[in-house]
Design an enzyme around this catalytic site. Structure first.
Site, PDB file in Angstrom:
ATOM      1  N   LYS A 153      29.439  67.897   1.024  1.00 23.44           N
ATOM      2  CA  LYS A 153      28.433  66.928   1.487  1.00 23.44           C
ATOM      3  C   LYS A 153      28.958  66.077   2.653  1.00 23.44           C
ATOM      4  O   LYS A 153      28.296  65.915   3.670  1.00 23.44           O
ATOM      5  CB  LYS A 153      28.016  66.024   0.314  1.00 23.44           C
ATOM      6  CG  LYS A 153      27.227  66.773  -0.757  1.00 23.44           C
ATOM      7  CD  LYS A 153      26.873  65.913  -1.932  1.00 23.44           C
ATOM      8  CE  LYS A 153      28.040  65.632  -2.861  1.00 23.44           C
ATOM      9  NZ  LYS A 153      28.621  66.818  -3.534  1.00 23.44           N
ATOM     10  N   ILE A 154      30.182  65.544   2.489  1.00 23.10           N
ATOM     11  CA  ILE A 154      30.707  64.633   3.516  1.00 23.10           C
ATOM     12  C   ILE A 154      31.152  65.411   4.758  1.00 23.10           C
ATOM     13  O   ILE A 154      30.806  65.063   5.889  1.00 23.10           O
ATOM     14  CB  ILE A 154      31.859  63.778   2.935  1.00 23.10           C
ATOM     15  CG1 ILE A 154      31.314  62.868   1.818  1.00 23.10           C
ATOM     16  CG2 ILE A 154      32.518  62.941   4.033  1.00 23.10           C
ATOM     17  CD1 ILE A 154      32.370  62.147   0.996  1.00 23.10           C
ATOM     18  N   ASP A 173      37.258  76.118   4.448  1.00 25.35           N
ATOM     19  CA  ASP A 173      36.760  75.845   3.101  1.00 25.35           C
ATOM     20  C   ASP A 173      36.777  77.172   2.360  1.00 25.35           C
ATOM     21  O   ASP A 173      36.291  78.176   2.900  1.00 25.35           O
ATOM     22  CB  ASP A 173      35.320  75.270   3.176  1.00 25.35           C
ATOM     23  CG  ASP A 173      34.861  74.671   1.847  1.00 25.35           C
ATOM     24  OD1 ASP A 173      35.002  75.352   0.812  1.00 25.35           O
ATOM     25  OD2 ASP A 173      34.368  73.535   1.850  1.00 25.35           O
ATOM     26  N   PRO A 205      38.115  67.648  -2.421  1.00 26.43           N
ATOM     27  CA  PRO A 205      38.536  66.878  -3.607  1.00 26.43           C
ATOM     28  C   PRO A 205      40.042  67.054  -3.809  1.00 26.43           C
ATOM     29  O   PRO A 205      40.629  67.999  -3.264  1.00 26.43           O
ATOM     30  CB  PRO A 205      37.770  67.533  -4.753  1.00 26.43           C
ATOM     31  CG  PRO A 205      37.078  68.723  -4.203  1.00 26.43           C
ATOM     32  CD  PRO A 205      37.362  68.855  -2.749  1.00 26.43           C
ATOM     33  N   THR A 231      40.070  60.440   4.599  1.00 26.84           N
ATOM     34  CA  THR A 231      39.223  59.470   3.887  1.00 26.84           C
ATOM     35  C   THR A 231      38.853  60.037   2.513  1.00 26.84           C
ATOM     36  O   THR A 231      37.877  59.594   1.916  1.00 26.84           O
ATOM     37  CB  THR A 231      37.925  59.159   4.683  1.00 26.84           C
ATOM     38  OG1 THR A 231      37.221  60.385   4.889  1.00 26.84           O
ATOM     39  CG2 THR A 231      38.208  58.504   6.015  1.00 26.84           C
ATOM     40  N   ARG A 233      41.267  61.667  -0.597  1.00 22.02           N
ATOM     41  CA  ARG A 233      42.152  61.178  -1.658  1.00 22.02           C
ATOM     42  C   ARG A 233      43.573  61.197  -1.102  1.00 22.02           C
ATOM     43  O   ARG A 233      43.977  62.156  -0.434  1.00 22.02           O
ATOM     44  CB  ARG A 233      42.075  62.063  -2.911  1.00 22.02           C
ATOM     45  CG  ARG A 233      40.846  61.846  -3.771  1.00 22.02           C
ATOM     46  CD  ARG A 233      40.807  60.463  -4.439  1.00 22.02           C
ATOM     47  NE  ARG A 233      39.608  60.255  -5.242  1.00 22.02           N
ATOM     48  CZ  ARG A 233      38.465  59.725  -4.790  1.00 22.02           C
ATOM     49  NH1 ARG A 233      38.355  59.326  -3.539  1.00 22.02           N
ATOM     50  NH2 ARG A 233      37.436  59.574  -5.594  1.00 22.02           N
ATOM     51  N   ASP A 257      42.250  56.101   4.884  1.00 21.54           N
ATOM     52  CA  ASP A 257      41.502  55.139   4.060  1.00 21.54           C
ATOM     53  C   ASP A 257      41.985  55.221   2.622  1.00 21.54           C
ATOM     54  O   ASP A 257      41.536  54.455   1.761  1.00 21.54           O
ATOM     55  CB  ASP A 257      40.000  55.447   4.130  1.00 21.54           C
ATOM     56  CG  ASP A 257      39.170  54.419   3.358  1.00 21.54           C
ATOM     57  OD1 ASP A 257      39.375  53.210   3.605  1.00 21.54           O
ATOM     58  OD2 ASP A 257      38.345  54.810   2.510  1.00 21.54           O
ATOM     59  N   GLU A 262      48.143  54.343  -3.837  1.00 20.06           N
ATOM     60  CA  GLU A 262      47.272  53.180  -3.578  1.00 20.06           C
ATOM     61  C   GLU A 262      46.955  52.356  -4.825  1.00 20.06           C
ATOM     62  O   GLU A 262      46.583  51.185  -4.719  1.00 20.06           O
ATOM     63  CB  GLU A 262      45.961  53.616  -2.924  1.00 20.06           C
ATOM     64  CG  GLU A 262      45.008  54.382  -3.856  1.00 20.06           C
ATOM     65  CD  GLU A 262      43.685  54.750  -3.185  1.00 20.06           C
ATOM     66  OE1 GLU A 262      43.716  55.263  -2.051  1.00 20.06           O
ATOM     67  OE2 GLU A 262      42.627  54.530  -3.807  1.00 20.06           O
ATOM     68  N   HIS A 294      40.692  51.956   1.152  1.00 18.99           N
ATOM     69  CA  HIS A 294      39.689  52.703   0.377  1.00 18.99           C
ATOM     70  C   HIS A 294      38.316  52.021   0.451  1.00 18.99           C
ATOM     71  O   HIS A 294      37.744  51.642  -0.559  1.00 18.99           O
ATOM     72  CB  HIS A 294      40.139  52.849  -1.079  1.00 18.99           C
ATOM     73  CG  HIS A 294      39.547  54.066  -1.747  1.00 18.99           C
ATOM     74  ND1 HIS A 294      40.256  54.879  -2.580  1.00 18.99           N
ATOM     75  CD2 HIS A 294      38.299  54.615  -1.689  1.00 18.99           C
ATOM     76  CE1 HIS A 294      39.480  55.861  -3.020  1.00 18.99           C
ATOM     77  NE2 HIS A 294      38.286  55.720  -2.484  1.00 18.99           N
TER      78      HIS A 294
HETATM   79  P1  NAI Z   1      31.892  68.046  -2.175  1.00 19.38           P
HETATM   80  O1  NAI Z   1      32.227  68.514  -3.536  1.00 19.38           O
HETATM   81  O2  NAI Z   1      30.466  68.016  -1.725  1.00 19.38           O
HETATM   82  O3  NAI Z   1      32.717  68.921  -1.102  1.00 19.38           O
HETATM   83  C1  NAI Z   1      34.062  69.262  -1.247  1.00 19.38           C
HETATM   84  C2  NAI Z   1      34.294  70.538  -0.449  1.00 19.38           C
HETATM   85  O4  NAI Z   1      35.708  70.805  -0.467  1.00 19.38           O
HETATM   86  C3  NAI Z   1      33.590  71.771  -1.046  1.00 19.38           C
HETATM   87  O5  NAI Z   1      32.855  72.451  -0.053  1.00 19.38           O
HETATM   88  C4  NAI Z   1      34.761  72.626  -1.547  1.00 19.38           C
HETATM   89  O6  NAI Z   1      34.495  74.015  -1.475  1.00 19.38           O
HETATM   90  C5  NAI Z   1      35.849  72.208  -0.573  1.00 19.38           C
HETATM   91  N1  NAI Z   1      37.199  72.565  -0.997  1.00 19.38           N
HETATM   92  C6  NAI Z   1      37.685  72.690  -2.259  1.00 19.38           C
HETATM   93  N2  NAI Z   1      38.976  73.089  -2.216  1.00 19.38           N
HETATM   94  C7  NAI Z   1      39.303  73.226  -0.901  1.00 19.38           C
HETATM   95  C8  NAI Z   1      40.478  73.617  -0.218  1.00 19.38           C
HETATM   96  N3  NAI Z   1      41.586  73.978  -0.877  1.00 19.38           N
HETATM   97  N4  NAI Z   1      40.466  73.633   1.140  1.00 19.38           N
HETATM   98  C9  NAI Z   1      39.338  73.292   1.830  1.00 19.38           C
HETATM   99  N5  NAI Z   1      38.188  72.911   1.214  1.00 19.38           N
HETATM  100  C10 NAI Z   1      38.180  72.878  -0.128  1.00 19.38           C
HETATM  101  O7  NAI Z   1      32.569  66.606  -2.034  1.00 19.38           O
HETATM  102  P2  NAI Z   1      32.168  65.413  -1.043  1.00 19.38           P
HETATM  103  O8  NAI Z   1      31.066  64.605  -1.622  1.00 19.38           O
HETATM  104  O9  NAI Z   1      31.998  65.967   0.322  1.00 19.38           O
HETATM  105  O10 NAI Z   1      33.478  64.507  -1.125  1.00 19.38           O
HETATM  106  C11 NAI Z   1      34.737  64.962  -0.675  1.00 19.38           C
HETATM  107  C12 NAI Z   1      35.806  64.018  -1.178  1.00 19.38           C
HETATM  108  O11 NAI Z   1      35.672  62.745  -0.545  1.00 19.38           O
HETATM  109  C13 NAI Z   1      35.699  63.681  -2.685  1.00 19.38           C
HETATM  110  O12 NAI Z   1      36.305  64.646  -3.489  1.00 19.38           O
HETATM  111  C14 NAI Z   1      36.412  62.359  -2.769  1.00 19.38           C
HETATM  112  O13 NAI Z   1      37.761  62.605  -3.075  1.00 19.38           O
HETATM  113  C15 NAI Z   1      36.311  61.781  -1.358  1.00 19.38           C
HETATM  114  N6  NAI Z   1      35.554  60.538  -1.317  1.00 19.38           N
HETATM  115  C16 NAI Z   1      36.167  59.427  -0.762  1.00 19.38           C
HETATM  116  C17 NAI Z   1      35.504  58.217  -0.693  1.00 19.38           C
HETATM  117  C18 NAI Z   1      36.125  56.989  -0.049  1.00 19.38           C
HETATM  118  O14 NAI Z   1      35.593  55.874  -0.230  1.00 19.38           O
HETATM  119  N7  NAI Z   1      37.193  57.101   0.714  1.00 19.38           N
HETATM  120  C19 NAI Z   1      34.159  58.074  -1.285  1.00 19.38           C
HETATM  121  C20 NAI Z   1      33.587  59.313  -1.784  1.00 19.38           C
HETATM  122  C21 NAI Z   1      34.279  60.490  -1.818  1.00 19.38           C
END
Ligand code: NAI
Length: 334
Positions: A153-154, A173, A205, A231, A233, A257, A262, A294
């Site tokens: 999504k992000i 990905d 993630p 941004t 983890r 971030d 942290e 964060h």
């Molecule tokens: P999402 O689940 O929609 O997308 C994650 C993508 O990563 C998926 O397309 C997945 O196939 C891919 N992925 C998995 N393993 C991988 C690898 N080894 N290499 C490359 N890609 C891989 O998650 P979303 O919503 O996009 O969020 C991503 C991350 O952002 C979250 O897991 C969370 O850790 C982080 N986040 C950070 C925030 C902040 O305030 N800094 C707030 C919200 C989320």
């Protein structure tokens, strides 16, 4: 239902109180959940936690023994929860799978611009009456190559926004998707991406596979002088390895971030204390490093969605219904 809300900040209290509208008895606790504080939740059927709370097998065991049946995460990421232990203990774990991915994507792009054009340094300088441009030289984003690691999504939103800047977008990905391809994004393996990208931004993630995705060995493939943004983890990045890469110029700049250690720093005012973490302190000495605590998620829109989804998750659990936001062992392995 009584809900013990750990790691409560004023904004959690404010947004959860509005979303809750008196439905549940919210017990707002400032403490972070860990082995010492778990007894504070005694008797609460639901416990609500954030990203730096500790939900290890030991802590979950304590909660389950004291009557907790639901663990409601105010986050999308669930790397801080021992899901296997939760399943074994019969605890339901729910999360907020999507809350304004725009908030994080927009913050990421802001961080890229700030690091490139040095807004933060310019702001401090101008306040001191220093109008010199020395050291503030940036580059156009237009035509630069951006490597997006993780196009969920992000990552997709970051690709969409940066397409508007005229960047070439490449991605890695293990599960490529058509929506990203339709933006003209080219998928490739990680090492090729690291070698081609002027800016690398991480949106995966944290899992055992992605732990220290950026390490001494992967940094060998990075295009010299590239910018790295995280941004997602903290533990996606081996911090000591990136410090070495900043020192020898392999990395041109770094925006974080999130930070792997942290939990002992972020979300607290430590301005009157000595920071004991030497690795973190070293990071702050670089002129080409920008660290935020964060806050990428921290918008009105995201907090509203987090609070509303959390309250709905709890309500549906109380009614014996699934929200679709449950996390089980299958979700972790697949
Ligand atoms: P999402 O689940 O929609 O997308 C994650 C993508 O990563 C998926 O397309 C997945 O196939 C891919 N992925 C998995 N393993 C991988 C690898 N080894 N290499 C490359 N890609 C891989 O998650 P979303 O919503 O996009 O969020 C991503 C991350 O952002 C979250 O897991 C969370 O850790 C982080 N986040 C950070 C925030 C902040 O305030 N800094 C707030 C919200 C989320």
């Amino acid at each position: 239902m009584r809900v013990a809300v750990f790691s409560t900040k004023s904004h959690d209290r404010e947004y959860l109180t509005v979303a809750n509208d008196g439905s549940h008895e919210m017990d707002f606790l400032e403490s972070r959940l860990n082995e010492e504080t778990a007894p504070l939740a005694a008797g609460a059927p639901a416990v609500c936690i954030f990203v730096n709370d500790v939900a290890s097998a030991e802590v979950l065991g304590q909660l389950a023994d004291a009557g907790t049946r639901l663990l409601a995460l105010r986050s999308a990421g669930f790397n801080h929860v021992d899901i296997e232990a939760a399943n074994e203990l019969g605890l339901t774990v729910v999360r907020v799978p999507a809350y304004s991915p725009n908030a994080v994507a927009e913050f990421t792009v802001g961080m890229i611009l700030a690091l490139d054009r040095k807004y933060h340094r310019a702001h401090s300088r101008v306040r001191e009456g220093n109008f010199s441009l020395e050291g503030l030289l940036g580059f156009d984003l237009h035509t630069r190559t951006v490597g997006i690691v993780g196009t969920g999504k992000i990552g997709q939103l970051v690709a969409r926004i940066l397409s508007g800047f005229g960047c070439r977008i490449i991605a890695h990905d293990p599960y490529p998707n058509d929506q990203t391809r339709e933006l003209g994004v080219e998928y490739m393996d990680l090492h090729q991406l690291l070698g081609e990208a002027d800016i690398i931004t991480l949106h995966t993630p944290l899992t055992p596979e992605t732990h220290h995705l950026i390490s001494q060995s992967s940094l060998r493939h990075v295009k010299p002088g590239a910018m790295l943004i995280n941004t997602s983890r903290g533990a996606l990045v081996d911090t000591e390895a990136v410090i070495d890469a900043l020192k020898d110029g392999r990395l041109g700049s770094l925006g974080l971030d999130v930070y792997e250690e942290e939990a002992d720093l972020f979300f607290e005012d430590l301005s009157n204390q000595v920071i004991a973490d030497d690795v973190f302190s070293r990071l702050l000495t670089f002129p080409n490093v920008l660290v935020t605590g964060h806050q990428a998620f921290f918008t009105h829109d995201a907090l509203t969605q987090i609070a509303e989804t959390t309250v709905t998750n709890i309500k549906l659990f109380e009614e014996g219904r699934a929200s679709g936001n449950e996390i089980d062992v299958q979700a972790v392995s697949g």
